[in-house]
Design an enzyme around this catalytic site. Structure first.
Site, short mmCIF file in Angstrom:
data_model
loop_
_atom_site.label_atom_id
_atom_site.label_comp_id
_atom_site.label_asym_id
_atom_site.label_seq_id
_atom_site.Cartn_x
_atom_site.Cartn_y
_atom_site.Cartn_z
N GLY A 1 0.83 -1.22 0.00
CA GLY A 1 0.00 0.00 0.00
C GLY A 1 0.86 1.26 0.00
O GLY A 1 1.81 1.35 0.77
N ARG B 1 0.98 -4.94 -5.49
CA ARG B 1 1.09 -6.20 -4.76
C ARG B 1 1.38 -7.25 -5.83
O ARG B 1 0.76 -7.22 -6.89
CB ARG B 1 -0.21 -6.50 -4.01
CG ARG B 1 -0.62 -5.33 -3.09
CD ARG B 1 -1.65 -5.74 -2.07
NE ARG B 1 -2.32 -4.59 -1.48
CZ ARG B 1 -1.90 -3.94 -0.40
NH1 ARG B 1 -0.78 -4.29 0.19
NH2 ARG B 1 -2.58 -2.92 0.08
N ASP C 1 4.80 -4.95 6.09
CA ASP C 1 5.37 -6.24 6.52
C ASP C 1 5.51 -7.24 5.38
O ASP C 1 6.49 -7.98 5.32
CB ASP C 1 4.57 -6.82 7.70
CG ASP C 1 3.13 -7.09 7.36
OD1 ASP C 1 2.54 -6.32 6.58
OD2 ASP C 1 2.57 -8.07 7.87
N THR D 1 4.14 2.48 5.43
CA THR D 1 2.75 2.03 5.54
C THR D 1 2.00 2.95 6.50
O THR D 1 2.56 3.38 7.52
CB THR D 1 2.65 0.57 6.07
OG1 THR D 1 1.28 0.31 6.43
CG2 THR D 1 3.52 0.31 7.29
N ASP E 1 -0.24 1.99 8.38
CA ASP E 1 -0.80 1.19 9.47
C ASP E 1 -0.03 1.28 10.79
O ASP E 1 -0.57 0.94 11.84
CB ASP E 1 -0.88 -0.29 9.06
CG ASP E 1 -1.75 -0.51 7.83
OD1 ASP E 1 -2.59 0.36 7.54
OD2 ASP E 1 -1.58 -1.54 7.16
N ASP F 1 2.32 -0.68 11.92
CA ASP F 1 2.21 -2.04 12.49
C ASP F 1 3.52 -2.82 12.37
O ASP F 1 3.50 -4.04 12.27
CB ASP F 1 1.08 -2.81 11.78
CG ASP F 1 1.31 -2.91 10.28
OD1 ASP F 1 2.22 -2.23 9.76
OD2 ASP F 1 0.58 -3.67 9.63
N ARG G 1 -27.06 11.88 16.49
CA ARG G 1 -27.12 10.47 16.11
C ARG G 1 -25.88 9.73 16.61
O ARG G 1 -24.93 10.33 17.10
CB ARG G 1 -27.11 10.36 14.59
CG ARG G 1 -28.38 10.79 13.91
CD ARG G 1 -28.04 11.08 12.47
NE ARG G 1 -29.24 11.13 11.65
CZ ARG G 1 -29.24 11.65 10.43
NH1 ARG G 1 -28.15 12.19 9.91
NH2 ARG G 1 -30.34 11.64 9.72
N ARG H 1 -5.57 -2.26 8.66
CA ARG H 1 -5.52 -3.72 8.52
C ARG H 1 -5.76 -4.39 9.87
O ARG H 1 -6.80 -4.16 10.45
CB ARG H 1 -4.19 -4.14 7.90
CG ARG H 1 -4.30 -5.47 7.19
CD ARG H 1 -3.06 -5.81 6.45
NE ARG H 1 -3.06 -5.22 5.13
CZ ARG H 1 -2.18 -5.50 4.20
NH1 ARG H 1 -1.20 -6.34 4.45
NH2 ARG H 1 -2.24 -4.94 3.02
#
Ligand code: ADP
Ligand code: F6P
Length: 321
Positions: free
Chosen positions: A13, A74, A105, A128, A130, A132, A165, A174
């Site tokens: 990504g 990818r 990763d 990334t 993320d 992570d 609301r 991810r």
């Protein structure tokens, strides 16, 4: 063996700040008198021999742009022995002695295969949104993605407060709750649901009901994408609480946009460090920052499942709600 030519690719990504990292690699290469070759479209481009030498000037004016000028992909073929063998042949044919892989990763696992199994010196840079990866406090792109998510949450709040609301805002990441948790803290959300911490729907609804009894008229739940389906969750909450819910999935907008100062600086520092370390003979390492200092861990450590203790931040959200 002296390193004369280094390849650089972005993979997986895209993340804002990758361009600053590419620039860092090219400019550091220039200083070390090492040629830098851009490998386009990640491992797919490597397998298609999409490789071009990058001059000092070719990376001018790119660090303020989101995405990656090298493009990314990818590439299932690179998972195979045959694919990797062909990639190595292409690297040799292009006289590329070492590779900088900028990605997440999965991309790190590709770099690990190249360095460990095929003896191509490689280093990985954490690219990334993320956040992570082990061995670094931050990944390139996570700060920009957080700001983007926060900007969206701030806007959503205007309508949440006006129409009273429940909103469920799904945030990327991810299997990692980092972005969701940070966005919830910064955005003043009432609840956050992340994959690392199991939750019961009945508890979520009870907290909402108690909140309404305390006088709250609106409620924002930040849902990490790995923690459930936003639409399903909204339906169940509506059924159980009899309150009106809406869903916003932030999606890929979190990957775009102008990189923040933090991501540009991080990208530049890590890009330059990658070349320094390859020239010194390092390989099989992931480079990151810990407490604002360059840090290195083996690639296989960097891509082990990321574990972080989120308990204090989760408690803080409850305290502040
Ligand atoms: P990210 O790097 O963002 O985590 P992916 O998980 O999609 O993204 O990985 C990017 C690419 O890295 C994959 O498409 C594949 O080409 C390569 N890759 C992933 N896992 C491996 C592996 N175990 N061995 C070799 N290459 C891998
Ligand atoms: O790893 C970055 C990321 O944006 C994740 O947060 C998300 O799950 C995934 O990539 C989306 O991938 P794609 O762009 O292939 O849909």
């Amino acid at each position: 063996m002296a390193i004369k030519k280094i390849g650089v690719l972005t993979s997986g990504g895209d993340a804002p700040g990758m361009n600053a990292a590419i620039r860092g690699v090219v400019r550091a290469g220039f200083n070390h008198k090492v040629e830098i070759a851009g490998i386009f479209r990640g491992y797919s481009g490597l397998l298609n021999d999409e490789i071009k030498v990058l001059s000092h000037r070719s990376v001018s004016n790119i660090m303020d742009r989101g995405g990656t000028v090298l493009k990314t992909s990818r590439c299932p073929e690179f998972l195979t022995h045959e694919g990797q063998k062909r990639a190595v042949e292409i690297l040799h044919r292009n006289s590329i002695d070492a590779v900088v892989v900028i990605g997440g990763d999965g991309s790190y696992r590709g770099a690990l295969a190249l360095s460990r199994d095929w003896k191509i010196p490689c280093v990985g840079l954490p690219g990334t949104i993320d956040n992570d990866l082990n061995g670094t406090d931050r990944t390139i792109g996570s700060d920009t993605a957080l700001e983007t998510a926060l900007g969206a949450i701030d806007k959503i709040k205007d309508t949440v407060n006006s129409m009273e609301r429940i909103f469920i805002v799904e945030v990327m990441g991810r299997n990692c709750g980092y972005l969701a948790l940070r966005a919830a803290l910064a955005g003043g959300a009432e609840q956050v649901l992340i994959p690392e911490v199991k939750y019961e729907l009945s508890d979520v609804c009870q907290e909402i009901t108690e909140g309404y009894i305390r006088g709250k008229a609106s409620w924002i739940i930040i849902l990490a994408e790995g923690a459930g389906n936003a639409v399903d969750l909204a339906e169940k909450i509506s059924d159980l609480t009899d309150l009106e819910t809406r869903v916003v999935v932030l999606g890929h907008i979190q990957r775009g946009g102008i990189p923040t100062a933090e991501d540009r600086i991080l990208g530049g520092r890590l890009g330059a460090a990658a070349v320094d370390l390859l020239v010194k003979g390092e390989s099989g390492k992931a480079i990151g920052v810990m407490c604002d200092k360059i840090n290195m861990v083996p690639l296989d450590v960097a891509c082990q499942p990321y574990k972080f203790d989120y308990s204090a931040d989760l408690k803080l959200i409850k305290t502040l709600t």
